[in-house]
Design an enzyme around this catalytic site. Sequence first.
Site, PDB file in Angstrom:
ATOM      1  N   ALA A  55       0.846  -1.195   0.000  1.00 42.56           N
ATOM      2  CA  ALA A  55       0.000   0.000   0.000  1.00 42.56           C
ATOM      3  C   ALA A  55       0.879   1.243   0.000  1.00 42.56           C
ATOM      4  O   ALA A  55       2.107   1.139  -0.031  1.00 42.56           O
ATOM      5  CB  ALA A  55      -0.912  -0.012   1.224  1.00 42.56           C
ATOM      6  N   ASN A  56       0.294   2.408   0.004  1.00 42.92           N
ATOM      7  CA  ASN A  56       1.056   3.646   0.159  1.00 42.92           C
ATOM      8  C   ASN A  56       0.254   4.640   0.983  1.00 42.92           C
ATOM      9  O   ASN A  56      -0.882   4.369   1.360  1.00 42.92           O
ATOM     10  CB  ASN A  56       1.477   4.210  -1.208  1.00 42.92           C
ATOM     11  CG  ASN A  56       0.277   4.635  -2.031  1.00 42.92           C
ATOM     12  OD1 ASN A  56      -0.447   5.549  -1.666  1.00 42.92           O
ATOM     13  ND2 ASN A  56       0.053   3.931  -3.139  1.00 42.92           N
TER      14      ASN A  56
END
Length: 223
Positions: free
Chosen positions: A29-30
């Site tokens: 994810a970010n």
Amino acid sequence: FPERPLEGCHALVTAGPTHEPIDPVRVIANRSSGKQGFAIAAALARLGARVTLVSGPVSLATPPGVARVDVETAREMLDACLAALPAEIAVCVAAVADWRVESEAAGKIKKDADGPPVLRLVENPDILATLARPGPQRPRLVIGFAAETDHLLEHAAAKRVRKGADWLVANSVGAGSGVFGGDTNAVTLLTATGTDSWPALPKDEVAGRLAARIASALSGALS
Ligand code: C5P
């Protein structure tokens, strides 16, 4: 200037991060919050556009008058965008993961004697570049974002051309900029004819300015 200059236009906006599964419980994810993309969707809707907002996993309320499609992965985001066409405007704000794990494990990867797993990554499709490709379905105005930590304008200008975007909104996300998850953003708008740097502004205001700029570009020649 009409109050709803984008009446009759369909705008497609991508926002948020993507989540790329490693196994049923883990993802890559970010830190994208989705705030800037949601603000742009809201601003376009206020100017009368019909807005489709394709969003990765975020915890934000859907802006009034916006049709939201929730997705997890880059490939789902691309499919949802293509399904939403035709559109006059595409604004790709999502922080799409550049890579995904080649094959998601069917079960939770266990900690075992073999040591930590090695993840093989493969490249995700580029949604902006795909939407910007010439063809009958290409939106009249395709806008990308570029979050860069250094050589901001140089990298952003190259990115605008490489991806085939009409405009690129560049913002600096270096350590301490507070852009990710924050409420303000200092951006530079790059077009084919020049650049326009805006001061640090609330994300809502960046969105309002960009939407106004979009409306005036579509009412005249693209510039
Ligand atoms: O290459 P980079 O991720 O910096 O490019 C940023 C721009 O490209 C953003 O507009 C982002 O939404 C878009 N993008 C995309 N699909 C990808 C990667 C980036 O639409 N796979």
